[in-house]
Design a protein around this motif. Sequence first.
Motif, PDB file in Angstrom:
ATOM      1  N   UNK A   1       0.822  -1.212   0.000  1.00  0.00           N
ATOM      2  CA  UNK A   1       0.000   0.000   0.000  1.00  0.00           C
ATOM      3  C   UNK A   1       0.855   1.260   0.000  1.00  0.00           C
ATOM      4  N   UNK A   2       1.887   1.284   0.834  1.00  0.00           N
ATOM      5  CA  UNK A   2       2.692   2.498   0.949  1.00  0.00           C
ATOM      6  C   UNK A   2       3.441   2.826  -0.338  1.00  0.00           C
TER       7      UNK A   2
ATOM      8  N   UNK B   1       2.204   2.325  -3.350  1.00  0.00           N
ATOM      9  CA  UNK B   1       1.245   2.687  -4.388  1.00  0.00           C
ATOM     10  C   UNK B   1       1.345   4.197  -4.605  1.00  0.00           C
ATOM     11  N   UNK B   2       1.605   4.654  -5.835  1.00  0.00           N
ATOM     12  CA  UNK B   2       1.780   6.098  -6.069  1.00  0.00           C
ATOM     13  C   UNK B   2       0.602   6.937  -5.580  1.00  0.00           C
ATOM     14  N   UNK B   3      -0.609   6.399  -5.710  1.00  0.00           N
ATOM     15  CA  UNK B   3      -1.786   7.142  -5.260  1.00  0.00           C
ATOM     16  C   UNK B   3      -1.730   7.379  -3.759  1.00  0.00           C
ATOM     17  N   UNK B   4      -1.319   6.359  -2.999  1.00  0.00           N
ATOM     18  CA  UNK B   4      -1.198   6.487  -1.545  1.00  0.00           C
ATOM     19  C   UNK B   4      -0.019   7.379  -1.178  1.00  0.00           C
ATOM     20  N   UNK B   5       1.101   7.177  -1.875  1.00  0.00           N
ATOM     21  CA  UNK B   5       2.331   7.904  -1.538  1.00  0.00           C
ATOM     22  C   UNK B   5       2.170   9.408  -1.700  1.00  0.00           C
TER      23      UNK B   5
ATOM     24  N   UNK C   1       6.927   6.025   1.212  1.00  0.00           N
ATOM     25  CA  UNK C   1       7.431   4.942   0.373  1.00  0.00           C
ATOM     26  C   UNK C   1       8.746   4.415   0.938  1.00  0.00           C
ATOM     27  N   UNK C   2       9.105   3.174   0.557  1.00  0.00           N
ATOM     28  CA  UNK C   2      10.370   2.625   1.022  1.00  0.00           C
ATOM     29  C   UNK C   2      10.450   1.130   0.849  1.00  0.00           C
ATOM     30  N   UNK C   3      11.542   0.572   1.311  1.00  0.00           N
ATOM     31  CA  UNK C   3      11.761  -0.866   1.242  1.00  0.00           C
ATOM     32  C   UNK C   3      10.938  -1.569   2.315  1.00  0.00           C
TER      33      UNK C   3
ATOM     34  N   UNK D   1       9.178  -2.307   7.926  1.00  0.00           N
ATOM     35  CA  UNK D   1       9.227  -3.138   9.136  1.00  0.00           C
ATOM     36  C   UNK D   1       9.647  -2.285  10.335  1.00  0.00           C
ATOM     37  N   UNK D   2      10.692  -1.484  10.145  1.00  0.00           N
ATOM     38  CA  UNK D   2      11.166  -0.625  11.236  1.00  0.00           C
ATOM     39  C   UNK D   2      10.115   0.421  11.607  1.00  0.00           C
TER      40      UNK D   2
END
Length: 349
Positions: free
Chosen positions: A169-170, A172-176, A182-184, A189-190
């Motif tokens: 989800x994060x 997804x360009x629309x969400x970002x 955005x990220x790995x 996780x962190x």
Amino acid sequence: MPRDLTSYPIRARRDGSSVLVENHASLQLYDLGGGRLELSAPQEEGAMGLDVALAAFEALTNHGDESAIRLTGTDWTPLLPDLLAKGIALQAEIGPVVLPASLWQAADRWCPQDAANYPTLWQQGPHGRHPIRPPKPTGLLYQRHIPWLDQVLTLRALDHSDLETFHRWQNDPRVAEFFEETGTIEHHRAYLETLMTDPHMLPVIGTLDGRDFAYFELYWARENRIGAQYDAAPWDRGWHVLIGEENVRGADYVTAWLPSLMHYMFLAEPRTQSLMGEPKASHAQQLKNLSRGGFAHIREFDFSHKRASLVQLERQHFFEARLWARPETGRGAPLCFSPARLPTTGDWT
């Protein structure tokens, strides 16, 4: 302590002069007009438990246009002590009545976990004192049938198994465009580990009929960055939202998840009197949705990363205006009652 959800949620529906509770009972209904209803309990022995009664009451108030349900007949007698003790029913001049504003503040129907009866103990925080927060809940938090979707919306505490969905989800360009996270997968996780160990944050996943569709961050306002922007009350709460699935967008869905999330936050902590938000001041659609959902615009202010609008939803307004219902329905039937003005004999004739 979690409640027994073996048969939860029992569903009910209004069918002419009856309320039908699936696999349980049929209750006789009389509609007197002006938002006034009379409901008789079934006479079959053992047919009426608290769960059956709550299902029937919800079916009659889910649309927001009933003012009062009068409980008629002696068959309510076994349940009345519990209904009155919880404030679900109130004793009025005309006998016991269920008001939407009281019913929807009773967590039994929607929350599998009891609200924490946690003491108010103070500690120093980034913006002055704030209460020590109760231990965070885990698992299922809230469940509600949405009649206009005919789907069950649930909220559950996020756990490690949700990482891949959150990561997708994060990115997804629309969400970002709005969430800016955005990220790995290791970055995410962190990010989640930080939230899950932070006492003032609660990450939540929203589902419809078991399908994950949204991520919510719930926070206590006093120790959050928003706490520097207004005089936050001790139990004020705020939230962020990410709708992860493209096909769960539009008014039908906003009017399902937005009031349900607000409802959960009010039920989870009875001391919470206001829910706050700080959307981008330029996000016109979100501001429009919030206004329709009962939020008041307080003012604009600047964070380091955005120009924000400070918005607020008050507990009293949410329940008395019956904001769990769709905006285009009911709201303000000819007679409106509250604990300050219970129905009288004159109202009922």
